[in-house]
Design an enzyme around this catalytic site. Structure first.
Site, PDB file in Angstrom:
ATOM      1  N   MET A 158       0.845  -1.194   0.000  1.00  0.00           N
ATOM      2  CA  MET A 158       0.000   0.000   0.000  1.00  0.00           C
ATOM      3  C   MET A 158       0.884   1.249   0.000  1.00  0.00           C
ATOM      4  O   MET A 158       0.448   2.329   0.389  1.00  0.00           O
ATOM      5  CB  MET A 158      -0.933  -0.011   1.215  1.00  0.00           C
ATOM      6  CG  MET A 158      -1.904  -1.197   1.162  1.00  0.00           C
ATOM      7  SD  MET A 158      -3.432  -0.914   2.056  1.00  0.00           S
ATOM      8  CE  MET A 158      -2.809  -0.660   3.689  1.00  0.00           C
ATOM      9  N   ALA A 179       4.085   3.931   0.848  1.00  0.00           N
ATOM     10  CA  ALA A 179       4.849   4.415   2.008  1.00  0.00           C
ATOM     11  C   ALA A 179       5.952   3.389   2.298  1.00  0.00           C
ATOM     12  O   ALA A 179       6.097   2.879   3.409  1.00  0.00           O
ATOM     13  CB  ALA A 179       3.957   4.655   3.223  1.00  0.00           C
ATOM     14  N   HIS A 234       9.288   1.189   2.899  1.00  0.00           N
ATOM     15  CA  HIS A 234      10.444   1.258   3.795  1.00  0.00           C
ATOM     16  C   HIS A 234      11.306   0.031   3.510  1.00  0.00           C
ATOM     17  O   HIS A 234      10.986  -0.772   2.616  1.00  0.00           O
ATOM     18  CB  HIS A 234       9.996   1.327   5.260  1.00  0.00           C
ATOM     19  CG  HIS A 234       8.967   0.288   5.629  1.00  0.00           C
ATOM     20  ND1 HIS A 234       9.263  -1.045   5.706  1.00  0.00           N
ATOM     21  CD2 HIS A 234       7.642   0.392   5.897  1.00  0.00           C
ATOM     22  CE1 HIS A 234       8.180  -1.725   6.031  1.00  0.00           C
ATOM     23  NE2 HIS A 234       7.159  -0.878   6.145  1.00  0.00           N
ATOM     24  N   HIS A 253       9.689  -3.382   2.914  1.00  0.00           N
ATOM     25  CA  HIS A 253       9.171  -3.652   1.557  1.00  0.00           C
ATOM     26  C   HIS A 253      10.328  -3.963   0.603  1.00  0.00           C
ATOM     27  O   HIS A 253      10.220  -4.847  -0.246  1.00  0.00           O
ATOM     28  CB  HIS A 253       8.428  -2.427   1.008  1.00  0.00           C
ATOM     29  CG  HIS A 253       7.191  -2.067   1.773  1.00  0.00           C
ATOM     30  ND1 HIS A 253       7.083  -0.928   2.521  1.00  0.00           N
ATOM     31  CD2 HIS A 253       5.997  -2.703   1.879  1.00  0.00           C
ATOM     32  CE1 HIS A 253       5.883  -0.859   3.065  1.00  0.00           C
ATOM     33  NE2 HIS A 253       5.193  -1.921   2.705  1.00  0.00           N
ATOM     34  N   ASP A 278       2.820  -8.891   9.246  1.00  0.00           N
ATOM     35  CA  ASP A 278       1.375  -9.146   9.169  1.00  0.00           C
ATOM     36  C   ASP A 278       1.164 -10.659   9.118  1.00  0.00           C
ATOM     37  O   ASP A 278       0.695 -11.197   8.113  1.00  0.00           O
ATOM     38  CB  ASP A 278       0.787  -8.460   7.932  1.00  0.00           C
ATOM     39  CG  ASP A 278       0.873  -6.955   8.046  1.00  0.00           C
ATOM     40  OD1 ASP A 278       0.155  -6.380   8.863  1.00  0.00           O
ATOM     41  OD2 ASP A 278       1.698  -6.361   7.325  1.00  0.00           O
ATOM     42  N   SER A 295       7.316  -0.253   9.768  1.00  0.00           N
ATOM     43  CA  SER A 295       5.914  -0.173   9.354  1.00  0.00           C
ATOM     44  C   SER A 295       5.684   1.187   8.716  1.00  0.00           C
ATOM     45  O   SER A 295       6.281   2.192   9.145  1.00  0.00           O
ATOM     46  CB  SER A 295       5.010  -0.312  10.590  1.00  0.00           C
ATOM     47  OG  SER A 295       3.716   0.162  10.297  1.00  0.00           O
TER      48      SER A 295
END
Ligand code: PAF
Length: 279
Positions: free
Chosen positions: A30, A32, A34, A37, A150, A185
Site C-alpha cells: 500500500m 509508504a 520502507h 518492503h 502481518d 511499518s
C-alpha cells in the site's frame, strides 16, 4: 522501471513476459515503502526473472474512514526507492481501476478472519482477501511475497490460495526492524519521538517472551507480557496472544508452530508485531 496505472496495459506487458517463459515475482503493497518492503522486492528478485510491485491503498480493508484518510501516501518517494533497487514493474492503479461503484462481494475464509486483528478491525481481512484476489488475477504471478509482520494476513491469504486453488506460491519474509528493535511499518511515520520510545515495549516484550519460552508456562508469559505492555505510558494494549501459528487460536500442546502476536495503540498510532516461538 515500467509504471502502469491500468490493468489492460499491465496485462499486455506481462503477457509478453509469460510468453517468453519468464517467472514473475509479485510484491503487493500500500506504498509508504520502507526497508521492509525493499527486502521483499530483493527476495522476489532472487527467485524470479521479473518483479512486479503494486502500490494501492485499498479502501475496503479500512474499517475506519479516518484511518484510510490518514494512511501515508508517498508515491514519488516510493518510485525513487523502487528504481534504486531495480524493480522491473510498478502497478499503481486508481481506485476506479480496481473496484466498480458499490462493489459488495467478499470471500469467507473461515473463523481465522474474526480473531485478533479481525476482531479489532471488523471486515479488515475481507477487504484484504478481496483486493489480493483481484491483484493475483491481474498480475498472475508465479510467487507472491508478504512480510511476517502481518503474520495473520499471511495465514489468511494462504488459506484463500488453498481454498480457491489459486496457482501462486506464497513466501513469508522475515520482519525488518530498526536498530532499536521497532518493527518497520508505514505507520511508524505517525509516531512522535516520545511514542517511538514507548513503542519499543512491544519488541522488547516479544523478545523477553521468546527468551523465556522454554522455561515458563504460556499463561505466565501472557500474563507478564500483558502487565508489562499495559504499564507502559502512552501505550494502550489491544491484545497479546500466544497463538497456534496455523489456526491463530490460543496455542496448546498440539501446536507445531507457535507465534506471539501483539497489537497496541501507541499515542494515536496502532502498531502490530509478532515473534515466532517454535516450529
Ligand atoms: O500488507 C499490505 O500492505 C496490504 O494489506 C496488502 C497485502 C497490499 C493488501 O492491500
Amino acid at each position: 522501471m515500467k509504471v502502469f496505472t491500468t490493468k489492460k496495459e499491465l496485462q499486455q506487458h506481462l503477457l509478453q513476459i509469460k510468453n517468453a517463459k519468464k517467472s514473475i515475482g509479485f510484491v503487493p503493497t500500500m506504498g509508504a515503502l520502507h526497508q521492509g518492503h525493499i527486502s521483499l522486492i530483493e527476495q522476489a528478485q532472487q527467485g524470479n526473472d521479473v518483479v512486479v510491485c503494486s502500490i494501492f491503498v485499498n479502501p475496503t480493508q479500512f474499517n475506519d474512514p479516518k484511518d484510510l484518510e490518514k494512511y501515508p501516501r508517498t508515491v514519488d518517494a516510493d518510485i525513487a526507492m523502487l528504481e534504486q533497487v531495480n524493480c522491473d514493474v510498478l502497478f499503481n492503479p486508481p481506485v476506479s481501476e480496481i473496484y466498480d461503484d458499490n462493489e459488495q462481494w467478499h470471500l469467507e475464509i473461515g473463523p481465522m478472519e474474526q480473531l485478533l486483528e479481525g476482531k479489532s478491525r471488523p471486515g479488515h481481512y475481507q477487504g484484504v482477501t478481496q483486493v489480493v484476489a483481484k491483484l493475483f488475477n491481474i498480475v498472475n504471478p508465479d510467487t507472491a511475497y508478504f512480510g511476517q509482520k502481518d503474520y495473520q494476513q499471511f495465514s489468511i491469504i494462504s488459506k484463500m490460495v488453498e481454498l480457491l486453488i489459486m496457482p501462486v506460491k506464497l513466501v513469508m519474509c522475515p520482519i525488518k526492524r530498526e536498530a532499536d528493535g521497532l518493527a518497520m511499518s508505514s505507520r511508524n511515520i505517525h509516531l512522535t519521538t516520545t511514542d517511538r520510545q514507548h513503542a519499543l515495549v512491544l519488541s522488547k516484550t516479544l523478545n523477553w517472551v521468546k527468551e523465556n519460552f522454554d522455561i515458563a508456562k504460556i499463561s505466565q508469559l501472557t500474563h507478564e507480557a500483558e502487565l508489562t505492555i499495559g504499564a507502559e505510558e502512552g501505550v494502550e494494549l489491544d491484545y497479546f496472544e500466544i497463538a497456534d501459528g496455523k489456526t491463530l487460536l490460543p496455542a496448546d500442546g498440539h501446536s507445531s508452530i507457535i507465534v506471539a502476536l501483539v497489537a497496541a495503540k501507541v499515542g494515536k498510532t496502532r502498531l502490530i508485531d509478532n515473534v515466532i516461538l517454535s516450529r
